[in-house]
Design a protein around this motif. Sequence first.
Motif, PDB file in Angstrom:
ATOM      1  N   ALA A 135      71.569  75.161 -36.086  1.00  0.00           N
ATOM      2  CA  ALA A 135      71.124  73.781 -36.283  1.00  0.00           C
ATOM      3  C   ALA A 135      69.615  73.717 -36.435  1.00  0.00           C
ATOM      4  CB  ALA A 135      71.558  72.908 -35.108  1.00  0.00           C
ATOM      5  N   ALA A 136      69.169  72.993 -37.466  1.00  0.00           N
ATOM      6  CA  ALA A 136      67.758  72.659 -37.601  1.00  0.00           C
ATOM      7  C   ALA A 136      67.519  71.411 -36.760  1.00  0.00           C
ATOM      8  CB  ALA A 136      67.405  72.416 -39.064  1.00  0.00           C
ATOM      9  N   LEU A 137      66.980  71.593 -35.560  1.00  0.00           N
ATOM     10  CA  LEU A 137      66.840  70.491 -34.620  1.00  0.00           C
ATOM     11  C   LEU A 137      65.784  69.498 -35.076  1.00  0.00           C
ATOM     12  CD1 LEU A 137      67.018  72.492 -31.280  1.00  0.00           C
ATOM     13  CD2 LEU A 137      68.872  71.407 -32.547  1.00  0.00           C
ATOM     14  N   ALA A 138      64.744  69.997 -35.695  1.00  0.00           N
ATOM     15  CA  ALA A 138      63.664  69.175 -36.246  1.00  0.00           C
ATOM     16  C   ALA A 138      62.989  70.034 -37.297  1.00  0.00           C
ATOM     17  CB  ALA A 138      62.687  68.745 -35.153  1.00  0.00           C
ATOM     18  N   ARG A 139      61.927  69.527 -37.884  1.00  0.00           N
ATOM     19  CA  ARG A 139      61.266  70.272 -38.957  1.00  0.00           C
ATOM     20  C   ARG A 139      60.801  71.651 -38.475  1.00  0.00           C
ATOM     21  NH1 ARG A 139      56.178  71.304 -40.723  1.00  0.00           N
ATOM     22  NH2 ARG A 139      55.934  71.587 -42.994  1.00  0.00           N
ATOM     23  N   ALA A 140      60.420  71.763 -37.222  1.00  0.00           N
ATOM     24  CA  ALA A 140      59.822  73.005 -36.738  1.00  0.00           C
ATOM     25  C   ALA A 140      60.765  73.848 -35.888  1.00  0.00           C
ATOM     26  CB  ALA A 140      58.554  72.694 -35.939  1.00  0.00           C
ATOM     27  N   TRP A 141      61.973  73.340 -35.598  1.00  0.00           N
ATOM     28  CA  TRP A 141      62.826  74.040 -34.653  1.00  0.00           C
ATOM     29  C   TRP A 141      64.192  74.367 -35.271  1.00  0.00           C
ATOM     30  CZ3 TRP A 141      60.970  75.287 -29.817  1.00  0.00           C
ATOM     31  CH2 TRP A 141      59.808  74.630 -29.406  1.00  0.00           C
ATOM     32  N   ARG A 142      64.711  75.541 -34.915  1.00  0.00           N
ATOM     33  CA  ARG A 142      66.078  75.921 -35.287  1.00  0.00           C
ATOM     34  C   ARG A 142      66.725  76.618 -34.099  1.00  0.00           C
ATOM     35  NH1 ARG A 142      69.717  76.621 -39.277  1.00  0.00           N
ATOM     36  NH2 ARG A 142      68.341  75.578 -40.762  1.00  0.00           N
ATOM     37  N   LEU A 143      67.976  76.262 -33.857  1.00  0.00           N
ATOM     38  CA  LEU A 143      68.747  76.851 -32.764  1.00  0.00           C
ATOM     39  C   LEU A 143      69.965  77.563 -33.335  1.00  0.00           C
ATOM     40  CD1 LEU A 143      69.203  77.087 -29.656  1.00  0.00           C
ATOM     41  CD2 LEU A 143      70.650  75.050 -29.858  1.00  0.00           C
ATOM     42  N   ASP A 144      70.127  78.832 -32.968  1.00  0.00           N
ATOM     43  CA  ASP A 144      71.309  79.619 -33.335  1.00  0.00           C
ATOM     44  C   ASP A 144      72.010  80.039 -32.053  1.00  0.00           C
ATOM     45  OD1 ASP A 144      71.014  80.027 -36.356  1.00  0.00           O
ATOM     46  OD2 ASP A 144      69.077  80.717 -35.625  1.00  0.00           O
ATOM     47  N   ALA A 145      73.316  79.836 -32.000  1.00  0.00           N
ATOM     48  CA  ALA A 145      74.066  80.156 -30.790  1.00  0.00           C
ATOM     49  C   ALA A 145      75.466  80.605 -31.148  1.00  0.00           C
ATOM     50  CB  ALA A 145      74.125  78.945 -29.854  1.00  0.00           C
ATOM     51  N   ARG A 180      92.874  95.260 -18.458  1.00  0.00           N
ATOM     52  CA  ARG A 180      92.019  95.081 -19.629  1.00  0.00           C
ATOM     53  C   ARG A 180      91.572  96.443 -20.171  1.00  0.00           C
ATOM     54  NH1 ARG A 180      86.252  92.366 -18.980  1.00  0.00           N
ATOM     55  NH2 ARG A 180      87.414  91.186 -17.385  1.00  0.00           N
ATOM     56  N   PRO A 181      91.608  96.660 -21.491  1.00  0.00           N
ATOM     57  CA  PRO A 181      91.121  97.922 -22.068  1.00  0.00           C
ATOM     58  C   PRO A 181      89.638  98.141 -21.754  1.00  0.00           C
ATOM     59  CG  PRO A 181      92.444  96.723 -23.664  1.00  0.00           C
ATOM     60  CD  PRO A 181      92.219  95.791 -22.511  1.00  0.00           C
ATOM     61  N   THR A 182      89.225  99.390 -21.770  1.00  0.00           N
ATOM     62  CA  THR A 182      87.843  99.735 -21.450  1.00  0.00           C
ATOM     63  C   THR A 182      86.878  99.218 -22.521  1.00  0.00           C
ATOM     64  OG1 THR A 182      88.058 101.870 -22.570  1.00  0.00           O
ATOM     65  CG2 THR A 182      88.578 101.810 -20.230  1.00  0.00           C
ATOM     66  N   ASP A 183      85.631  98.990 -22.106  1.00  0.00           N
ATOM     67  CA  ASP A 183      84.506  98.621 -22.977  1.00  0.00           C
ATOM     68  C   ASP A 183      84.607  97.204 -23.541  1.00  0.00           C
ATOM     69  OD1 ASP A 183      83.243 101.129 -22.729  1.00  0.00           O
ATOM     70  OD2 ASP A 183      84.505 101.967 -24.297  1.00  0.00           O
ATOM     71  N   VAL A 184      85.541  96.398 -23.069  1.00  0.00           N
ATOM     72  CA  VAL A 184      85.756  95.068 -23.636  1.00  0.00           C
ATOM     73  C   VAL A 184      85.298  93.999 -22.646  1.00  0.00           C
ATOM     74  CG1 VAL A 184      87.464  93.435 -24.496  1.00  0.00           C
ATOM     75  CG2 VAL A 184      87.688  95.868 -25.041  1.00  0.00           C
ATOM     76  N   PRO A 185      84.253  93.224 -22.958  1.00  0.00           N
ATOM     77  CA  PRO A 185      83.863  92.125 -22.073  1.00  0.00           C
ATOM     78  C   PRO A 185      84.740  90.902 -22.314  1.00  0.00           C
ATOM     79  CG  PRO A 185      82.367  92.217 -23.933  1.00  0.00           C
ATOM     80  CD  PRO A 185      83.331  93.368 -24.105  1.00  0.00           C
ATOM     81  N   LYS A 186      84.953  90.128 -21.267  1.00  0.00           N
ATOM     82  CA  LYS A 186      85.710  88.887 -21.431  1.00  0.00           C
ATOM     83  C   LYS A 186      84.841  87.820 -22.098  1.00  0.00           C
ATOM     84  CE  LYS A 186      88.750  87.839 -18.329  1.00  0.00           C
ATOM     85  NZ  LYS A 186      90.041  87.714 -19.066  1.00  0.00           N
ATOM     86  N   ILE A 187      83.533  87.823 -21.769  1.00  0.00           N
ATOM     87  CA  ILE A 187      82.603  86.837 -22.307  1.00  0.00           C
ATOM     88  C   ILE A 187      81.402  87.556 -22.909  1.00  0.00           C
ATOM     89  CG2 ILE A 187      81.049  84.916 -21.784  1.00  0.00           C
ATOM     90  CD1 ILE A 187      83.856  84.054 -21.544  1.00  0.00           C
ATOM     91  N   SER A 188      80.983  87.138 -24.095  1.00  0.00           N
ATOM     92  CA  SER A 188      79.700  87.565 -24.667  1.00  0.00           C
ATOM     93  C   SER A 188      79.102  86.372 -25.394  1.00  0.00           C
ATOM     94  CB  SER A 188      79.873  88.757 -25.616  1.00  0.00           C
ATOM     95  OG  SER A 188      80.648  88.405 -26.741  1.00  0.00           O
ATOM     96  N   ALA A 189      77.779  86.288 -25.395  1.00  0.00           N
ATOM     97  CA  ALA A 189      77.129  85.122 -25.991  1.00  0.00           C
ATOM     98  C   ALA A 189      75.701  85.467 -26.397  1.00  0.00           C
ATOM     99  CB  ALA A 189      77.121  83.950 -25.004  1.00  0.00           C
ATOM    100  N   ASN A 190      75.190  84.735 -27.385  1.00  0.00           N
ATOM    101  CA  ASN A 190      73.815  84.877 -27.854  1.00  0.00           C
ATOM    102  C   ASN A 190      73.222  83.501 -28.092  1.00  0.00           C
ATOM    103  OD1 ASN A 190      73.323  87.939 -28.547  1.00  0.00           O
ATOM    104  ND2 ASN A 190      75.370  87.466 -29.326  1.00  0.00           N
ATOM    105  N   LEU A 191      71.931  83.380 -27.838  1.00  0.00           N
ATOM    106  CA  LEU A 191      71.205  82.135 -28.074  1.00  0.00           C
ATOM    107  C   LEU A 191      69.830  82.485 -28.605  1.00  0.00           C
ATOM    108  CD1 LEU A 191      71.137  78.976 -27.613  1.00  0.00           C
ATOM    109  CD2 LEU A 191      70.003  79.500 -25.437  1.00  0.00           C
ATOM    110  N   TRP A 192      69.410  81.830 -29.695  1.00  0.00           N
ATOM    111  CA  TRP A 192      68.067  82.056 -30.235  1.00  0.00           C
ATOM    112  C   TRP A 192      67.468  80.717 -30.656  1.00  0.00           C
ATOM    113  CZ3 TRP A 192      65.224  86.420 -30.092  1.00  0.00           C
ATOM    114  CH2 TRP A 192      63.985  86.386 -30.736  1.00  0.00           C
ATOM    115  N   LEU A 193      66.293  80.414 -30.112  1.00  0.00           N
ATOM    116  CA  LEU A 193      65.561  79.200 -30.445  1.00  0.00           C
ATOM    117  C   LEU A 193      64.295  79.596 -31.193  1.00  0.00           C
ATOM    118  CD1 LEU A 193      65.222  76.110 -30.201  1.00  0.00           C
ATOM    119  CD2 LEU A 193      63.987  76.531 -28.047  1.00  0.00           C
TER     120      LEU A 193
END
Length: 703
Positions: free
Chosen positions: A569-579, A603-616
């Motif tokens: 989302a382009a929150l305003a002219r100067a800001w963008r949020l990716d999630a 649960r199989p090995t190496d598998v997380p139940k939750i993963s997430a990313n946020l970039w402002l």
Amino acid sequence: MIRFRHTRSPSARPVAAAVALLCASCASCAWAQQTEVMPTVTVQGALAPEGLGLARQNGTASRLNLRADELPASVESLGAATMQARGDVQLKDAVTRTTGLTDISSPGNGISYAARGFSGNNAVAVLEGGQRLLVGSGTATYPSDPWGYESIEVLRGPGSVVYGSGTTGATINAVRKAPSRVTSMEAMAGVGGGRALRAGVGGSGALGEGGAFRVDAYADHADGFIDRGQSRHAKLLTAITYALTADVDLDVQLDHLEQKPQRYFGTPLVNGAISGTLRDQNYNVGDAAIAYVDDKAVARLTWGVSPALTVSNELAYMKARRNWRDAEYYVYDALANAVNRSDYIAIKHNQEQTGNRLEARWNGGANQIVAGWEAATINFKHTNNAPYGGASSVAPTGFDPGRFDSPDPLRPDFATDTTTNALYVEDAYRIGARLLLLGGVRHDRYRVERASLRGGDGFDTTLQSTAARAGLTWQLAQNTSLYGQLSTGSDPLTSLLSMNLANSRYKLTRSRQVEGGVKQALAGGKLEWTAALYRIRKDDIVTRDPSNPALSVQGGAQSSRGAELSASAALARAWRLDANAAYTDARYDSLIESGNVSRAGKRPTDVPKISANLWLGYRADDWRAGAGLRHVGKRFVDNGNTQAVPAYTTLDATVGWNVNRNLLVQLNLRNLGDKLYASASYSDSQYLLGDRRHAELTAQWRY
């Protein structure tokens, strides 16, 4: 064919040669085109408003180059501008910022990921320019960094219709920057923590009356954040495109890559936990060695038979040479206050793959169809010092690392010759203005011949699989789509090229997926979001025979179901949020291990139940900045779910200044909270630790 000289260690010489070639080529192009006005390519002060790229074509999820919002599948792409703005200097840094992808790389498997409940290079495929080097002994090493790539595309879920077996979890494709007749140059230099130095150069220009070229070169060197943590990489990517006639185009690529990654196999646990006291220690032997060398050549002829019909033939040659000499298994002995080392392993891979793809495409109004035949031969030779004897003990800190000392000689072990053939067809049919029906089917056949080089028995076997998918995209409004799909796929139980006699009697596993989702762009593309729900089941995994636990049979099953959400989302002219966020509920439905122990529900090995990313991201005038969080949930080390790699969250940030319209200076900050965490497990007694807090300053110039 160009022959590449094999040097024992990476150096800056390929880059120096590329710089000279690039400068000379650009100079000649400028002289030849002095009557043309050459535009200046400038660094933009803004973060590139790429968003999720729903309106862009995606060539990884389909051979018909449909737009992302038309595809009845979960896809994502990261452009070069986005990767640059976030300061991602390794490919895995960028890939794991996409939805639901988790890094499980180690020096043993090269680069490796987990996605949608399935992990490893036999379930998550990594491609370069749509080309895939088949996996040998579970290892993939190329590509490793994003320099020279226009974008990284990800297809989540089974991709066997497009790329064959070994793609149940996801398919990752690094898309090359294409040659252009418009003269352009770019360069990058960086210095950072761990005595890191990196440099890259790239550029394009005209070639004669009907051609264009591109050259990209890159090299880096670092001492790392652990003892004896040195690493080095270098590569040279070249591409030429030429119009032979008005209807026939020729594309050629020649690449050479050399890597010496960190000789680090993890840090031993102390009382079952990560120890900050041992954070900087490296328990490998002092003369350890790891080296990867990859070569690639591709030639493609494309004939535009008519406005609707195109025929192409692509011939590819790939070669990989890999070498390891390490002490790889470490256990902390609390009573003796020592680290016991074992598994003194020496291994060499020599792999050559020659393949051809003949393809025809028809674009006749409402109907688009592609059909093709792929064939390849792969020669793989495995040399090792099995049974990997040797042992030693060292103090936890302040120790002499010693030298590689194994009682077992390094000897050729086995060689395999593999022949693959595949036929595929894919059809996209537009039903009116709002419905698109996509269907495809592919049949793969693999013939593997193995010869023992130590006097044992050899064998030959044939494996085959048929994959299909059917999906429907319904455009509810101009920028809103609903989709659903059914797809099937297959994975090998182990790497096809290194299959042993015991595994030769098994067939490929079978997977099937049900998926549905929504894709939407609002406010003229300023807000894009996607959501997906899926369920995947894989059958024919190896389990113990319930009636005779001493026997292994194909009768087990595992499954996953989950939800994925991505937004930009382009929150305003100067800001963008990716999630983005992914929830994965993965489990073994049926699995019996030794001792007649059932792992059903685990649960199989190496598998997380939750993963997430946020970039402002923020930009104003000549300045830009960004900050992002990365979260990876707890992952189990064993099928019994008795031990886990702890969850972690890290914070990264960047600050950039456009000195002028051509030059950008950027400061990249990593792991700002100096989080002590494990990126992956190497065994139940040792984890690979993530880098400590550090910074890197880069200068990026474009013309």
